[in-house]
Design a protein around this motif. Structure first.
Motif, short mmCIF file in Angstrom:
data_model
loop_
_atom_site.label_atom_id
_atom_site.label_comp_id
_atom_site.label_asym_id
_atom_site.label_seq_id
_atom_site.Cartn_x
_atom_site.Cartn_y
_atom_site.Cartn_z
N ARG A 13 -13.41 2.39 1.24
CA ARG A 13 -12.91 2.04 2.58
C ARG A 13 -12.00 3.14 3.13
O ARG A 13 -10.81 2.97 3.24
CB ARG A 13 -12.17 0.70 2.52
CG ARG A 13 -13.08 -0.48 2.18
CD ARG A 13 -12.28 -1.69 1.77
NE ARG A 13 -11.62 -1.48 0.48
CZ ARG A 13 -10.64 -2.24 0.03
NH1 ARG A 13 -10.19 -3.24 0.73
NH2 ARG A 13 -10.10 -1.98 -1.15
N ALA A 15 -10.80 5.74 6.14
CA ALA A 15 -10.76 5.74 7.61
C ALA A 15 -11.26 7.08 8.14
O ALA A 15 -11.28 8.07 7.44
CB ALA A 15 -9.32 5.51 8.07
N GLY A 16 -11.66 7.06 9.41
CA GLY A 16 -11.94 8.32 10.10
C GLY A 16 -13.40 8.64 10.31
O GLY A 16 -13.81 9.79 10.25
N GLU A 17 -14.20 7.63 10.60
CA GLU A 17 -15.62 7.87 10.87
C GLU A 17 -15.78 8.70 12.14
O GLU A 17 -14.99 8.60 13.07
CB GLU A 17 -16.32 6.52 11.03
CG GLU A 17 -17.77 6.57 10.65
CD GLU A 17 -18.38 5.17 10.64
OE1 GLU A 17 -19.48 5.03 11.16
OE2 GLU A 17 -17.72 4.25 10.13
N PRO A 274 -9.69 10.93 7.79
CA PRO A 274 -8.45 10.39 8.36
C PRO A 274 -7.56 11.45 9.00
O PRO A 274 -6.79 11.13 9.91
CB PRO A 274 -7.76 9.74 7.16
CG PRO A 274 -8.49 10.18 5.95
CD PRO A 274 -9.86 10.58 6.38
N SER A 349 -1.62 -0.91 1.16
CA SER A 349 -2.26 0.22 1.83
C SER A 349 -2.91 1.17 0.85
O SER A 349 -3.10 2.33 1.13
CB SER A 349 -1.20 0.97 2.65
OG SER A 349 -0.16 1.38 1.78
N GLU A 351 -6.28 2.04 -1.46
CA GLU A 351 -7.70 1.72 -1.61
C GLU A 351 -8.04 1.70 -3.08
O GLU A 351 -7.64 2.58 -3.84
CB GLU A 351 -8.54 2.78 -0.90
CG GLU A 351 -9.84 2.26 -0.32
CD GLU A 351 -10.88 1.90 -1.37
OE1 GLU A 351 -11.70 1.00 -1.10
OE2 GLU A 351 -10.91 2.49 -2.46
N ARG A 365 -10.50 -3.47 6.28
CA ARG A 365 -9.48 -2.47 6.58
C ARG A 365 -9.93 -1.10 6.08
O ARG A 365 -10.63 -0.97 5.09
CB ARG A 365 -8.18 -2.89 5.90
CG ARG A 365 -7.07 -2.02 6.31
CD ARG A 365 -5.72 -2.65 6.16
NE ARG A 365 -4.81 -1.52 6.24
CZ ARG A 365 -3.59 -1.51 5.77
NH1 ARG A 365 -3.11 -2.58 5.21
NH2 ARG A 365 -2.85 -0.45 5.88
N ARG A 366 -9.54 -0.05 6.84
CA ARG A 366 -9.85 1.31 6.42
C ARG A 366 -8.55 2.04 6.12
O ARG A 366 -7.55 1.84 6.80
CB ARG A 366 -10.63 2.05 7.51
CG ARG A 366 -12.03 1.46 7.76
CD ARG A 366 -12.92 1.72 6.55
NE ARG A 366 -14.23 1.09 6.65
CZ ARG A 366 -14.50 -0.12 6.22
NH1 ARG A 366 -13.57 -0.88 5.68
NH2 ARG A 366 -15.72 -0.63 6.32
N ALA A 368 -6.21 5.57 5.17
CA ALA A 368 -6.08 7.03 5.28
C ALA A 368 -5.82 7.59 3.89
O ALA A 368 -4.71 7.95 3.54
CB ALA A 368 -4.95 7.38 6.22
#
Lengths: 456, 386
Positions: A13, A15-17, A274, A349, A351, A365-366, A368
């Motif tokens: 998971r 972030a930052g697609e 991210p 927070s 992963e 949730r994604r 950073a």
């Protein structure tokens, strides 16, 4: 059409697609190619610093198969021929002149694509420097132009973290893609297998492709890895059972060559991660300077630029180049801070594949994720985690142990011919002992490959 | 918290106190999640590491620890015929548990540090779990010097001689207990050691554990047990004599839940230990000569008596000494359960079979894995041929 539903694996998971729109990147000031991106080739440089090159001018050739060359994607001047330890070729950097002159070739692509022209097709692909887009199993090397592959696999999906959308890559290039498929079909007496995403996010653009056998794979990463596809569709039977494979981007470049008559190295790449500023897709040259089309967001003064994905990509540095065959640049924050009693935190927070952090309860949730190793290196412990991340009939821990023991026969029996380091990258991510699993696998494959080549 | 630069550099490579670097390192990694960057391979790594995994096991042990503390005090007052309130029981328990833990961690920790310094390696956090387990499998009245010897034996012979955490074939906590069992049998077997008693023991108090009472029951075994105060629910909740952490099945099940949800403990092993025990108990029931025989004891009684549940959840699941393959784990667990009940029923001279069953299967775990690996190889060859 066959459908495969895989349960094992995990989608990290992160972030930052990249946002789904394509932009044209400016012509980079310089372009660099790394021999390390061409596993199985032993490079012998053909150019020197200061030499002028055009699009398609050979930069180096393989010592073993002389017809196998890597060519320049741009016209310009060779700025640097970097050497590493023991004078091994490290990189060739070319300063562009903005003109994109194309080199004349002695082996143009044949007009008619038929099995009688197989030799000419391979000759043309080799001379243009496009043949290294085709890879080979077992071992995951650059394909051997003298071999005849049993089948060819085309991977029309990518499940790696923040992977580029293959539908977006093919969108404006469907005709080129079909042409590339027709070319590949001539190279094998067997089938061309097209493996596409069978999940809800799958793209229907691949449904209409002809001259292939369609397969649909659904499931978490690594369901999109070609090794997994081959393993499930028709597994490697031994060191001499050769299968070729190619990405969607590779097929497009091959098709374009046969339509236009001249090589072009323009690819569609995603900028993601991210820490990335302006996450999007760009049309860019293979080997382009990353700084010419991607940058880190100001919020992250210290960031890592990765050509490829976070699991298998190369740490290119802010002044590095987009790898040959890569369709993704991932930018992630470098870790900086010590966290007091960090291993005790509930982990809102953090992963993790394991169920030991509160974040497990937030599947959407994604995070950073930064470059922290998150722990110290420890001995192997049979936690059962690897087994849940490898959707193949392989016992990962025992394969790794046989590699550490250097037992080639055991390695082959335990399935080393079915895998490459990328198939184990997820195990490396989740390994609580922080073992360098891809390194171990690379060593094992190196050893088996060396022996197989000596037997030739 | 973090050693200041100058002091720290004395410990680094080339420094005066280089030899003691593992100590500094241990302190740092203990107190901080350090900003060590990934290099080569995957650029990101899971937040989970072995230290976290060990801590989860310790957390899963808390319910058993807390209940065990209370029960030690409770049994003490019960044996003296004094009715004490919960706080008094807890306080009395603490006076017993705290010295046990202090000795275990002092002795075990010293050995860990000693071996880390000799090898020049980082200090492993593996002893967290071993250290948390050992006092829980001891009788409350164990002399501290014997405990110290047992811990030394478990850590040195059970683990460090094999190369440290991850390399051992036996579960070190069980090796400690086995050492006591063979070296000082009077302290850890028989009917009289499972309660910490004062000067006076009232007649109404049953010193023996349910397992001992089961050896030669007078009349129907279940009636006999409950006549002595050990009905199923009492043994399930755990207010009975026994090793400190093993009595309460409720506390153990809470721990099991934590282990399974977090994925730290293998549910395959836990489930198959109970399955193995149940199957053999059912077979024994079928062949029991009379309801007064221990062979007639039903499976669910086996589960709540002695160390069965504790062993299944916390000892058999040790990933280092258990079978490593998924199918191997079923066999491994099943045989532990089966052997335990067999020892209990067919060899009543020693009523508790859990410890030896697990140690025995530790020994066989590599063989089980070997068989699974061979079968996998054969299957792969067949598949490639076909």
């Amino acid at each position: 059409m066959a459908n495969y539903r895989l349960k094992k694996g995990y989608d990290i998971r992160i972030a930052g697609e990249a946002e789904k729109f394509i932009e044209r990147a400016p012509l980079p000031e310089s372009v660099g190619l790394y021999p390390a991106d061409f596993y199985g080739m032993t490079p012998k440089p053909l150019v020197e610093g200061g030499e002028r090159v055009k699009v398609g001018t050979p930069l180096w050739r393989d010592k073993r198969r002389e017809s196998l060359v890597v060519t320049s994607p741009v016209s310009g001047t060779v700025a640097e021929v970097r050497r590493g330890e023991r004078r091994v070729l490290g990189a060739v950097v070319i300063r562009t002149d903005g003109k994109q002159h194309v080199a004349t070739t002695a082996a143009p692509p044949p007009k008619r694509v038929s099995s009688s022209a197989r030799g000419d097709i391979i000759g043309a692909l080799c001379a243009a420097g496009l043949f290294p887009l085709v890879r080979q199993r077992p071992f995951g090397t650059i394909a051997d132009p003298q071999a005849t592959p049993r089948d060819i696999f085309v991977t029309a999906m990518d499940t790696a973290p923040l992977a580029p959308d293959q539908g977006l890559i093919i969108k404006n290039h469907q005709r080129e893609f079909q042409r590339g498929i027709d070319v590949l079909a001539v190279l094998t007496p067997g089938k061309v297998h097209l493996c596409a995403d069978g999940g809800p996010g799958g793209d229907s653009l691949f449904d209409g492709v002809k001259n292939v056998e369609h397969h649909r794979f659904a499931g978490p990463h690594p369901a999109g890895n070609v090794g997994v596809h081959i393993h499930h569709v028709s597994p490697i039977r031994g060191a001499g059972d050769i299968v070729w494979h190619c990405t969607v981007q590779g097929v497009i470049l091959i098709g374009r060559f046969f339509i236009a008559g001249a090589p072009s190295f323009e690819v569609t790449a995603a900028v993601a991660g991210p820490a990335a500023a302006r996450r999007r897709y760009v049309e860019v040259l293979a080997g382009a300077e990353i700084s010419s089309f991607a940058g880190a967001s100001d919020a992250f003064p210290s960031a890592r630029f990765i050509s490829g994905n976070v699991l298998t990509g190369r740490n290119a540095g802010a002044d590095g180049f987009l790898g040959f065959g890569d369709n993704l640049v991932t930018i992630i924050p470098e870790t900086k801070k010590s966290v007091f009693l960090g291993w005790l935190s509930p982990g809102f927070s953090l992963e993790s594949f394991s169920g030991s952090f509160v974040s497990r309860l937030m599947p959407r949730r994604r995070f950073a994720i930064d470059t922290n190793r998150n722990g110290s290196v420890r001995a192997f412990v049979a936690t059962g985690i690897y087994e849940r991340l490898l959707p193949m009939d392989i016992l990962p821990l025992f394969l790794l142990k046989s590699i550490l023991a250097g037992d080639i026969e055991e390695m082959e029996k335990l399935g080393i011919l079915d895998v490459t380091p990328e198939d184990f990258a997820l195990c490396e991510y989740a390994c609580p002992s922080k073992t360098d699993i891809q390194r171990i696998l690379r060593d094992g494959i190196d050893l088996v490959l060396k022996e197989a080549r000596e037997r030739e | 918290m973090k050693p200041p630069g100058k002091m720290r550099s004395a410990f680094e490579k080339g420094g005066r106190l280089e030899r003691f670097w593992p100590l500094v390192d241990a302190a740092e990694t203990f107190f901080f999640r350090l900003p060590v960057r990934t290099a080569g391979g995957a650029h990101i790594r899971d937040a989970y590491d072995l230290k976290r995994m060990m801590m989860i096991v310790v957390v899963a042990l808390f319910p058993s620890m807390i209940f065990g503390t209370y029960n030690v005090g409770y049994q003490f007052y019960a044996s003296a015929g004094i009715s004490a309130d919960h706080i008094a029981c807890m306080l009395k328990g603490l006076t017993v548990i705290i010295p046990l833990y202090v000795v275990t961690f002092a002795v075990g920790g010293a050995w860990e540090v000693f071996f880390a310094l000799i090898r020049g390696e980082e200090i492993n956090e593996g002893f967290f779990v071993t250290g948390a387990l050992i006092p829980l499998v001891m009788p409350p009245a164990i002399p501290l010097w014997q405990l110290a010897l047992a811990v030394s034996f478990g850590v040195v012979l059970g683990k460090e001689l094999f190369g440290g955490t991850g390399m051992n074939i036996f579960n070190p906590a069980l090796v400690s207990r086995a050492f006591l069992f063979f070296a000082y049998p009077k302290s850890i077997s028989g009917a009289g050691v499972w309660t910490l008693t004062g000067d006076r023991v009232v007649d109404a108090y049953t010193m023996a554990t349910p397992l001992h009472l089961g050896i030669e029951p007078k009349g129907d075994i279940i009636t006999h047990l409950s006549a002595n105060g050990f009905d199923f629910w009492r043994m399930f909740t755990g207010l009975e004599p026994g090793s400190i952490g093993e009595t309460s099945v409720i506390a153990i099940l809470i721990g099991a839940l934590i282990l399974i949800i977090t994925g730290v403990g293998s549910w395959r092993i836990i489930v198959s230990v109970f399955a193995g025990g149940a199957v053999v108990a059912l077979v024994c029931n079928a062949f029991a000569p009379s309801p007064a025989s221990i062979l007639a004891l039903p499976a669910h009684y086996h589960f709540v008596m002695g160390g069965f549940a504790f062993g299944a959840v916390f000892m058999a699941t040790d990933p280092v000494s258990a079978a490593g393959t998924n199918s191997g784990k079923y066999v491994y667990g099943f045989l532990i359960g089966a052997l335990t009940v067999m020892v209990r029923t067919l060899n009543p001279a020693y009523p508790e079979g859990m410890m030896l069953a697990i140690l025995f299967m530790n020994l066989f775990a590599p063989l089980i894995d070997y068989t699974v690996v061979q079968l996998n190889m054969k299957r792969r060859v067949r598949r490639a041929a076909g």
